[in-house]
Each structure stands twice: as C-alpha cells, then as structure tokens.
Design an enzyme around this catalytic site. Structure first.
Site, PDB file in Angstrom:
ATOM      1  CD  GLU A 330      -2.682  -1.143   2.426  1.00  0.00           C
ATOM      2  OE1 GLU A 330      -4.075  -1.615   2.270  1.00  0.00           O
ATOM      3  OE2 GLU A 330      -2.477  -1.185   3.437  1.00  0.00           O
TER       4      GLU A 330
HETATM    5  C1  TNX Z   1      -4.717  -3.748   4.315  1.00  0.00           C
HETATM    6  S1  TNX Z   1      -3.216  -6.459   3.680  1.00  0.00           S
HETATM    7  C2  TNX Z   1      -3.301  -3.556   5.231  1.00  0.00           C
HETATM    8  C3  TNX Z   1      -3.411  -3.066   6.651  1.00  0.00           C
HETATM    9  C4  TNX Z   1      -4.597  -3.284   7.163  1.00  0.00           C
HETATM   10  C5  TNX Z   1      -5.334  -4.373   6.462  1.00  0.00           C
HETATM   11  C6  TNX Z   1      -7.186  -4.336   8.292  1.00  0.00           C
HETATM   12  C7  TNX Z   1      -1.900  -4.967   4.290  1.00  0.00           C
HETATM   13  C8  TNX Z   1      -1.040  -6.088   3.233  1.00  0.00           C
HETATM   14  N1  TNX Z   1      -2.338  -4.254   4.514  1.00  0.00           N
HETATM   15  O1  TNX Z   1      -2.723  -2.124   6.717  1.00  0.00           O
HETATM   16  O2  TNX Z   1      -4.222  -3.348   8.664  1.00  0.00           O
HETATM   17  O3  TNX Z   1      -5.292  -4.059   5.383  1.00  0.00           O
HETATM   18  O4  TNX Z   1      -7.207  -5.036   7.455  1.00  0.00           O
END
Ligand code: TNX
Length: 520
Positions: A330
C-alpha cells in the site's frame, strides 16, 4: 456407530491408510486417531489397544528430546494430577520420545499400544508436532488447570504424519494496537497447538513503532509512547530484551519469529520521530486513525538508506530466523519509479545482513524480488496476479494470505462486534474451503512455501479480542498448511472443530461460536 465400522474396515483392508473424513467424536463418545486438527496424514486405529495414563506412567527422553518431554509433562500434569516423571532409560508404561533419522521434516510417527506409547521423529520439531497430536487424543478435560478424576486413555493405533508446506504462519499486528509480551506468549501457545511454525510480528506502521532500535532511539521513545494506537489508545513497544525473550519462547515451541518493518509506506510514526525521513523535512502530525497509503520514505534521499540499513542490521542481529519482512504494501504515495528504486536498494540490504527478504506482494513489481530470492506474501483476492507469477518464474517463492480467506480481522458476518469488512465477511467455511496449491494462476504448488493468517489490530486490543477473531478460523488455515489435500473435507473438519470447542472452554479461550459448527 459409523466410526468403529470405518475403523474396522481400515484395519482389515489396508496396512497404513490415508486418513479421510471422520465424523469427529460425538459428545461423550470415544476420541479416535483421526479426530485431530490439523488432520493427520495417515492413521490406522487399533481400538481396544489404548494406553491409559496412571500413577506409574513415565515419559522417556534423552538429549534433544528432553525439552519436548518437559513441555509434554507440563501439558499433562495439571489436569491429570499425575507425576509423569521424565526418565532417560525406557521402562514399562512409558511414553517414549525417540529421535532417529529417516522421518520427513517436522514429521513424526506415533504408535499407541496398551503397553506403551512411542513417538518418533528425526528432530525435536517433529516430536513437538507429535506431542500436539497426542494432547488432542486425550479427553478435552486435559486442558483443565486443576486435577480431574477421569480415565485418561489414548486410543490405540498408529499415526504417520508430516506437513504439506514448510511455512505455516500467523501474523500479529503490534503497531495499530500494541500487544504486551504476555499476550503474545499466550497467542504463541495457542497457535503452536495447531502446528503453526512461524509468527510474523508487524512491528511498525503509521500509528506506532514497536521495536527498540538503538541507533534511532526516538523511534520507540516517540513512536511507542502512550497513546500511539488507533483511537489514541494503547502504546508501548518491545525492548530488545523483550523481543529476544519472545524469540526464545517461540523457538521452544518450534515457532520462528519473522519481524516486519513496513516501508516505504506505513512510516508516519517513524517520520513523526525523525522529520528528516520525509522528502520535505517537515514533521507530519501524529496519526491515530485507520487510513492507509499517505506516508512514504523518500527514495531519492540517502538519509532513507542510512535509516533502513541501521534498522535492518539491528533487526537481523536479534533475529535468529531466516526471514526479514520489509513490508512494501500500500505504498500509494510512493511514485512507481521511486518504489522500484527503493526496492532495488533495500531487498539486497536484507541479503547483506544474512536474511531472506520477505515482503507483501507489491514487491513483485521489482525485479529485485526474484533476483534476491525473496518470499512474496500474496494478500490479494484475485486468482491471477501477473507480477507475482513473473517473479515466481524468475525465482521468488510465495506465502499465501488471500485477504478474503485468511484475514482474521475480517468480520465473520454482519453481527460480528469486532473487525473490518473491506475483504468481505469470512465465515469458517470460507477460511477452510480453498486450495493453496491452486489459488494463483502461474504459481505452481512447488513455489508455494506455505500459508499465513494475518491478524490486523485496528479494532483489537485484548487477548480476548485476538482469540475471538482467530478462533475458530486459524485452525482452518493451519489445516490447509499442514494436512495433505486428500484429507480436505468440510464435514470432517467441522465435526472435529465442534469437538474441539470444549478444549478452548477449559483453556479460557474466548472463541467465536460460529453457527456453521455444531459445538459439543
Ligand atoms: C490492509 S493487507 C493492510 C493493513 C491493514 C489491513 C486491515 C496489507 C498488506 N495491509 O495495513 O491493517 O488491510 O485489514
């Protein structure tokens, strides 16, 4: 009864058969060799030839088997009230833990007869796995913390068992809400029962920084201060001693700790502590909301790489396990070109300090992922991911954490009081009914290192919260990671899970009573 007929057929017809669907033990009914979670690879019951634990029972072990014998004794003494001394030489009426060559990695053989029990493996990890099986073959009251008057009988027969995948993981997010070492140890105890062998700790994020780094001490002074959690609650961090102690505690339970520092995104807490880690040098405000994707390290600034190298070096120094996770997910505010420059520098740094680079699947965009033999953690919901498939073809391996199957922070259903729902609701059957060997197009079974169930902590604070979300879904994922595909059977799994419920009750584990399961 169906079980005994099945058992008789197996004994008569086949030497050592693949265990298939058992109906689980009916309330009050006898436990059979196939009633274990995760399902065992092969079982041949010999009803009527069970072993009874008594005041004369001993545990035999020597050398490297002795610590495992100690854990077995500790597990059985409180409820049975029996002395169960550990002795070096084999006597009668003993549970013998034997190390010998010839068994697969983490595999074991368990032979239960009225005269005694033999548990054989090539290494302590296999004995430990066998001990977890053995515990589940005793009545649920074995989990009681105080003595119970009961006949403690292990069902007779043989089990031959070994894992499908080398990597079976659980992840705990310490950044969104800090979880104390005692809470982490409690989770280690619980996941180890299901033969989970890796604990991934998500140690940094926008809200907080949870691991002490000597060369950048403000990371925890500021990023681990009180109030550094979602909603401004919680806070805290692991000192290096806390971390080393957790690593040792996990290792005693044959679990390898995988530390993660998330970057180049998810770094707001580090930037609050050290404004020089932003591109404009200005300190951002502290964040306690749940948004993602707004922070980024500066890929064109050497300060970034000085910071990253110091952190990786110190983390590698205190981590005996082979993996070091660098996040990578992300990074929405890192321009694509900058992301590639960053990974080209950082993935090899992990190798420089002797570790295998590991990252969320966004790292597959970088050719450096395959070049450094990285492990890619897939968290998507799609069945095809070309960048991951290309990386895998070029030398990377994959751990599967599809968000719509294994994200333990997703709600079970509309009524679940905790958790998020961006990847949908995940009921027990959703978590169970998929095949890691066939999830991703272009990622063949042999490139799959294993599976991992992440538990993000935005909405979770206490051990009770953790347990409510992890149980009963974590055992479903553990079974996908451990058991041969031939044993996969929802009806069998839900029956075994229903029979497991009383064990959690005795342990004081607050599990979710999913309506998909008939709880004993
Ligand atoms: C996605 S999946 C994220 C996290 C969040 C989560 C909550 C991923 C690698 N990153 O930053 O905590 O969703 O479900």
């Amino acid at each position: 009864m169906r079980l005994s007929r099945l058992a008789v057929t197996l004994v008569v017809a086949l030497p050592l058969v693949t265990a298939t669907a058992s109906s689980g033990s009916p309330p009050g009914g006898a436990i059979t060799l196939s009633d274990v979670i995760p399902a065992v690879a092969e079982a041949i019951p010999a009803p009527g030839d069970g072993f009874r634990l008594t005041g004369s029972t001993t545990i035999t072990a020597s050398g490297a088997a002795t610590p495992v014998a100690g854990l077995l004794a500790e597990a059985l003494r409180p409820a049975t009230g029996l002395p169960l001394p550990i002795i070096a030489g084999g006597g009668a009426e003993t549970i013998a833990l034997v190390l010998e060559p010839g068994h697969p990695d983490e595999g074991y053989r368990l032979h239960i007869r009225s005269q005694g029990v033999e548990l054989r493996a090539s290494r302590p990890a296999g004995l430990f796995a066998g001990v977890q099986t053995l515990r589940q073959l005793l009545p649920p009251e074995i989990e009681s913390k105080t003595p119970r008057r009961l006949r403690w009988v292990l069902p007779g027969g043989q089990i031959k068992d070994h894992p499908r995948y080398a990597y079976r993981g659980a992840m705990l997010d310490l950044a969104r809400h800090f979880h104390e070492p005692a809470e982490i140890r409690r989770y280690i105890d619980q996941i180890s029962r299901f033969k989970i062998n890796h604990l991934h700790l998500h140690l940094s994020d926008d809200q907080g920084w949870r691991i002490e780094i000597d060369s950048w001490s403000r990371l925890t002074e500021v990023g681990g201060a009180p109030g550094t959690g979602v909603g401004g609650r919680g806070g805290g961090f692991l000192t290096k001693d806390d971390y080393r102690e957790l690593v040792r505690y996990a290792a005693d339970r044959h679990i390898t700790v995988v530390p993660e520092i998330d970057m180049p995104g998810h770094v707001n807490a580090a930037q609050v502590a050290y404004p020089e880690l932003t591109c404009d040098g200005k300190a951002p405000r502290q964040r306690t909301d749940m948004r993602v994707g707004y922070s980024s390290l500066c890929a064109h600034d050497e300060t970034t790489y000085r910071f990253v190298e110091d952190v990786i070096r110190e983390l590698a120094e205190m981590t005996p396990g082979p993996y070091l996770h660098i996040g990578g997910d992300e990074a929405m505010s890192t321009p694509h070109g900058s992301y590639l420059i960053f990974q080209k520098r950082v993935l090899p740094l992990v190798r420089k300090y002797g570790k295998i680079p590991y990252g969320w699947h966004e790292i597959a965009q970088s050719p450096a992922a395959a070049q450094t033999g990285a492990v890619i953690q897939f968290w998507g919901q799609e069945s095809s991911h070309p960048a991951v498939a290309t990386s895998v073809a070029d030398g990377a391996r994959v751990v599967l954490s599809p968000a719509d199957r294994v994200y333990l922070d997703m709600r079970y259903d509309l009524l679940t009081p905790l958790g998020l729902a961006w990847a949908g609701h995940i009921e027990v059957r959703d978590a169970y009914d998929w095949d890691p060997g066939r999830l991703l197009y272009g990622v063949p079974e042999e490139k799959v290192l294993g599976v991992e169930a992440p538990l993000w902590s935005e909405t979770l604070r206490s051990s009770a919260d953790i347990e409510f979300m992890a149980f009963p879904r974590l055992p479903a994922i553990a079974e996908l990671g451990w058991s041969p595909r031939s044993t996969h059977d929802w009806e069998s799994f839900r029956a075994r899970l229903g029979a497991y419920g009383p064990r959690w009750t005795h342990q004081g584990v607050r599990f979710h009573r999913s309506t998909q399961i008939h709880w004993s």
